[in-house]
Design a protein around this motif. Structure first.
Motif, PDB file in Angstrom:
ATOM      1  N   ASN A  52       0.835  -1.194   0.000  1.00  0.00           N
ATOM      2  CA  ASN A  52       0.000   0.000   0.000  1.00  0.00           C
ATOM      3  C   ASN A  52       0.877   1.254   0.000  1.00  0.00           C
ATOM      4  N   GLN A  85       0.064  -6.081   1.467  1.00  0.00           N
ATOM      5  CA  GLN A  85      -1.361  -6.304   1.657  1.00  0.00           C
ATOM      6  C   GLN A  85      -1.861  -7.637   1.118  1.00  0.00           C
ATOM      7  N   TRP A 112      -5.812   0.956  -5.588  1.00  0.00           N
ATOM      8  CA  TRP A 112      -6.911   1.691  -4.955  1.00  0.00           C
ATOM      9  C   TRP A 112      -8.123   1.835  -5.873  1.00  0.00           C
ATOM     10  N   PRO A 172     -11.564  -4.678  -3.106  1.00  0.00           N
ATOM     11  CA  PRO A 172     -10.663  -5.526  -2.302  1.00  0.00           C
ATOM     12  C   PRO A 172     -10.875  -7.015  -2.520  1.00  0.00           C
TER      13      PRO A 172
END
Length: 617
Positions: free
Chosen positions: A200, A206, A306, A310
């Motif tokens: 990130n 992540q 982004w 997710p």
């Protein structure tokens, strides 16, 4: 002649000057000092000298380490590591992930000064903004507004590339500070996102290998402490041994970017065509468990993570369970052969339907096939014949084998997030006849596509349960690791697996509509079309289609598995949805790995051109 007498004058008063004392004519006689006063002065002087000597001795002997440490603290500059990470490359050395240097530009208006100016002159922020505008490609007014009335510590811009930073340095403007920092870049974009993951904006891993291999990907960095002289000159003796050491290790993957690209494009086209929910393709070297491709669709761009949901950050073929259906039938037949419950030349009667404990079981077309051998059982994908064949295996032994091959155990793999499958407990499996019956044709238990690939690799390599993996370890410089040898736990008799591989070859050889045949190459395979279950309940109309292929059958090495989740429309089967993707992957695999044909005389120019074209697509 007598002189006249001088007149009498009174005495003149002595003249005095203002501010000057009058001299006294009195003389003070010298007197010797008392002896005790001399002794007192001498004693005081001696005591002072002794105190000074004691203080010097204290500073140089006793307090010397403390003073040295305080001096070193003032003289030493500490440079903390910026947290660089090691590069990731594929099996051929192609870059997958690397750190690139970026810069943040800080402004300190109180020190603004141009080359040639008087050292005491301070330039206005608008003058500096005018020179920076062209280099940073920003309007002068924006830069000036950012600085405002602040005197120091203004962040003007971040994510500055090395070329722009070089141009900023060439301006030689005092009061500008470039702060370097590493930025993780993924040159292949979305190609390896599902397995490599990303960092990130705070450089915290992540997902994927970035997270699971975080400790391995951190470079060897130490805090650099350098002594400087009074004028700021570095003192070499202040640098400890190893402070300037930096490794050039890279994490090498087993994946091939070229094959990965072929698989991902073929999947994307098929998902779009059939309006499927998702799809995955896996290719393994059955000899050692190396994964050559692990592609899934939809995917994401780790350089712009982004912008994506997710839910895409996890690799579902490693973490999600499903009922494999008919693609598990060859494995079950191998277990029955191992138990000697069936014979290689045996036959079974398929009447199209039967009832187990009050539960009806049908073939997919609800048609019977009569007395058939086991190659035909796989070709027709007969559920009824599989139930009768596996019914020859004792229930306890059937469950024991499913447990032994690891259905309910997490695979030994370096793939992040891998999970164990689900298998009914031993008591339930044995006491309820319907459980072993549905397990015979690949339902009633669940596993991941990765686990199914591992079990088919066991059939291909002669019965060894190898560990699927996507990394070969850390390598220095441009060195690449050689292909490792075989290994794994021997579970099945090689004679058994060779028989089953022959049966799977007949599935491809006797089905031209499957579209897997390549002239000159011996290929085996099995399709699967299974109902999709969620929380123990089958979802109406929801299917998972799949195809698993082995090649070359005469010297099995590669296993290809394609799974397409919830394709929509009519005629949605493993042969129509999943097999076309597998064909494109196999075509590319033949070219990339330079696989020789089993029958060179049967290879046609058309076949070779088709394979090469698939590799280029």
């Amino acid at each position: 002649m007598a002189q006249p007498a001088a007149p009498h004058r009174p005495p003149r008063p002595s003249a005095t000057r203002p501010g000057r004392p009058q001299r006294s004519g009195r003389v003070v006689a010298m007197q010797p000092l008392p002896a005790h006063r001399l002794l007192l002065v001498y004693g005081l002087l001696s005591a002072s000298l002794l105190g000074l000597a004691a203080r010097l001795a204290w500073l140089q002997v006793i307090d010397s380490p403390n003073l040295q440490s305080r001096a070193r603290a003032i003289q030493t500059q500490s440079v903390a590591p910026i947290g660089k990470r090691r590069t990731i490359v594929d099996r051929n050395g192609r870059l997958v992930a690397l750190d690139e240097e970026r810069f943040t530009l800080w402004a300190h208006p109180r020190y603004f000064n141009f080359p040639g100016d008087d050292p005491q002159k301070v330039r206005r922020p608008d003058e500096v903004a005018e020179r920076l505008a062209a280099v940073l490609a920003q309007p002068k007014q924006v830069l000036q507004a950012t600085m405002g009335e602040r005197r120091s510590g203004v962040k003007l811009q971040t994510d500055i590339d090395p070329e722009t930073a070089k141009r900023l340095r060439q301006l030689n403007i005092s009061g500008l500070d470039l702060e370097p920092y590493p930025q993780r870049v993924y040159p292949q974009g979305s190609l390896f996102a599902n397995v490599v993951g990303f960092l990130n904006l705070e450089r915290v891993p992540q997902a994927g290998l970035e997270q699971s291999r975080d400790s391995d990907l951190k470079r060897h960095e130490t805090t650099l402490r350098m002594r400087r002289g009074a004028d700021g000159t570095p003192l070499p003796e202040g640098i400890a041994a190893g402070s300037l050491y930096g490794d050039d290790l890279r994490l090498q993957l087993t994946l091939d970017a070229r094959l990965q690209q072929v698989a991902q494009k073929a999947l994307a086209d098929q998902v779009k065509k059939w309006k499927a929910k998702r799809a995955a393709a896996l290719v393994m070297d059955a000899r050692n468990g190396e994964m050559l491709a692990l592609a899934s669709v939809p995917t994401y761009d780790p350089n712009r993570f982004w912008s994506f949901q997710p839910g895409l950050f996890r690799e579902w073929s490693v973490q999600d369970l499903y009922e494999p259906g008919s693609t598990f039938k060859p494995i079950n037949l191998a277990l029955a052969l191992q138990e000697k419950a069936i014979q290689p030349d045996g036959k079974v009667y398929d009447n199209g339907s039967l009832s187990i404990g009050g539960w009806p079981i049908f073939n997919h077309d609800r048609q019977g096939n009569g007395l058939i051998d086991f190659p035909t059982v796989l070709q027709a994908s007969s559920n009824v014949a599989m139930v009768k064949a596996m019914g020859q295996v004792k229930r306890e032994r059937f469950w024991k084998w499913l447990h032994t091959i690891g259905i309910d155990q997490r695979p030994d793999t370096d793939l992040p997030g891998a999970v164990a499958g689900e298998l009914k407990d031993r008591k339930t499996f044995i006491s309820h006849p319907i459980e072993p019956a549905v397990a015979a044709f690949g339902q009633g238990f669940s596993l991941t596509p990765l686990k199914l690939l591992q079990l088919h690799a066991m059939l291909a390599n002669g019965g060894r349960l190898v560990s699927p993996h996507i990394t070969r370890g850390l390598r220095s410089g441009d060195a690449l690791a050689p292909t490792p040898g075989g290994g794994g736990l021997q579970v099945l008799d090689p004679k058994v697996t060779r028989v089953v591989m022959g049966w799977m070859e007949s599935v491809v050889a006797n089905s031209k509509s499957l579209g897997i045949q390549i002239p000159g190459y011996r290929i085996g395979g099995k399709t699967g079309t299974a109902q999709k279950a969620e929380r123990g309940v089958y979802i109406p109309g929801a299917l998972i289609t799949s195809f698993v292929g082995h090649l070359p059958i005469d010297d099995p090495r590669y296993v290809v598995l394609v799974v397409v989740d919830e394709p929509k429309g009519g005629n949605t089967y493993g042969s129509t949805v999943a097999a076309p993707v597998a064909r494109k992957i196999i075509d590319a695999l033949v070219v990339l790995e330079k696989l020789p044909p089993s029958d060179p005389g049967a290879v046609t120019t058309t076949a070779l051109k088709g394979a090469a074209g698939a590799q280029r697509d």
